[in-house]
Scaffold this active site. Structure first.
Site, PDB file in Angstrom:
ATOM      1  CD  GLN A  23      32.806  41.393  40.632  1.00  0.00           C
ATOM      2  OE1 GLN A  23      34.056  41.847  41.040  1.00  0.00           O
ATOM      3  NE2 GLN A  23      31.636  41.609  41.567  1.00  0.00           N
TER       4      GLN A  23
ATOM      5  CE1 TYR B  23      31.112  52.606  29.865  1.00  0.00           C
ATOM      6  CE2 TYR B  23      29.319  54.426  30.081  1.00  0.00           C
ATOM      7  CZ  TYR B  23      30.008  53.245  30.651  1.00  0.00           C
ATOM      8  OH  TYR B  23      29.610  52.885  31.835  1.00  0.00           O
TER       9      TYR B  23
ATOM     10  CB  CYS C 125      13.039  49.700  22.655  1.00  0.00           C
ATOM     11  SG  CYS C 125      14.070  49.633  21.481  1.00  0.00           S
TER      12      CYS C 125
ATOM     13  CB  CYS D  31      16.749  53.109  18.818  1.00  0.00           C
ATOM     14  SG  CYS D  31      16.062  51.607  18.511  1.00  0.00           S
TER      15      CYS D  31
ATOM     16  CG  HIS E  53      29.191  44.002  36.543  1.00  0.00           C
ATOM     17  ND1 HIS E  53      30.231  44.467  37.445  1.00  0.00           N
ATOM     18  CD2 HIS E  53      28.136  43.581  37.364  1.00  0.00           C
ATOM     19  CE1 HIS E  53      29.809  44.341  38.801  1.00  0.00           C
ATOM     20  NE2 HIS E  53      28.633  43.671  38.622  1.00  0.00           N
TER      21      HIS E  53
ATOM     22  CB  VAL F 128      32.474  45.560  30.848  1.00  0.00           C
ATOM     23  CG1 VAL F 128      31.388  45.672  31.958  1.00  0.00           C
ATOM     24  CG2 VAL F 128      33.431  46.851  30.857  1.00  0.00           C
TER      25      VAL F 128
ATOM     26  NE  ARG G 215      35.430  52.957  31.505  1.00  0.00           N
ATOM     27  CZ  ARG G 215      36.328  52.799  32.457  1.00  0.00           C
ATOM     28  NH1 ARG G 215      36.491  54.157  32.838  1.00  0.00           N
ATOM     29  NH2 ARG G 215      36.665  51.925  32.971  1.00  0.00           N
TER      30      ARG G 215
ATOM     31  CB  CYS H 133      11.919  53.074  20.084  1.00  0.00           C
ATOM     32  SG  CYS H 133      13.512  53.364  20.876  1.00  0.00           S
TER      33      CYS H 133
END
Ligand SMILES: [Zn+2]
Length: 203
Positions: free
Chosen positions: A114, A76, A142, A165, A131, A116, A79, A168
């Site tokens: 649709q 990602y 979480c 995170c 999406h 992102v 991308r 958590c």
């Protein structure tokens, strides 16, 4: 341009103009095609470089992230680097201008996508994302939103280290709807309502 069209096409075009100027509620759904014109690769395009032996479908899933979060996160970030300098094209701009221009009129235009990416927003449109959002993150465990602070777009996405995170210790993931996941409830309700109540639906 119009002169080159057949009589039948001209008639259809005039009918479309009449519908689009008279309808009170218009719903527009956009997908990969509109952003492809801006150079954003679609999921169907063959991947390049480091990722050429992987299929997007095998990386964009909760199963893939559970198995290898570092690989999915790196993909990602790659991308994001690919698309961070992409700009809206005339189609994004036209939809945004149209939506803005009818604000004080009898018309209302709902744009649902649709995609992102944020090219509709960059063009100035108000848009509902079915999406998710490539530029947002949340905790995989979480669900709390996570904002990467203090770094600009260019170098933010060169770093592919996993982030944990602060609430958590789960891993941070892109806020995107993956294969096998449900669409976000609020966005789905907006889309369903707009599609059910519109007089003209464009896709
Ligand atoms: Zn968390």
């Amino acid at each position: 341009m119009v002169a080159e069209l057949s009589t039948q096409l001209v008639a259809q075009q005039q009918h479309a103009v009449k519908l689009l100027t008279s309808a009170k509620r218009i719903c527009i759904l956009t997908g990969a095609g509109i952003s492809a014109e801006s150079g954003i690769p679609t999921f169907r395009d063959k991947q390049t470089g480091l990722w050429e032996n992987y299929r997007a479908e095998d990386l964009a899933s909760p199963i893939a992230f559970d198995r290898d979060p570092k690989m999915v996160w790196s993909w990602y970030q790659w991308r994001r680097q690919l698309v961070q300098d992409k700009a809206p094209n005339p189609a994004h701009l036209a939809l945004a201008q149209w939506q803005q221009s009818v604000k004080q009129s009898h018309q209302h235009i709902t744009i649902i996508t649709q995609n992102v990416d944020d090219l509709h927003e960059q063009a100035g449109a108000q848009v509902t994302h079915l999406h998710g959002h490539l530029w947002r993150n949340r905790c995989h465990q979480c669900d709390k939103p996570y904002k990467i602070e203090g770094i600009n777009k260019e170098n933010q996405y060169a770093n592919d280290e996993l982030i944990t995170c602060p609430h958590c210790a789960g891993y941070i993931r892109p806020d995107i709807v993956w294969f096998g996941e449900a669409l976000p409830v609020e966005a789905w309700q907006i889309a369903e309502q707009a599609a059910a109540s519109c007089e003209v639906f464009m896709s």
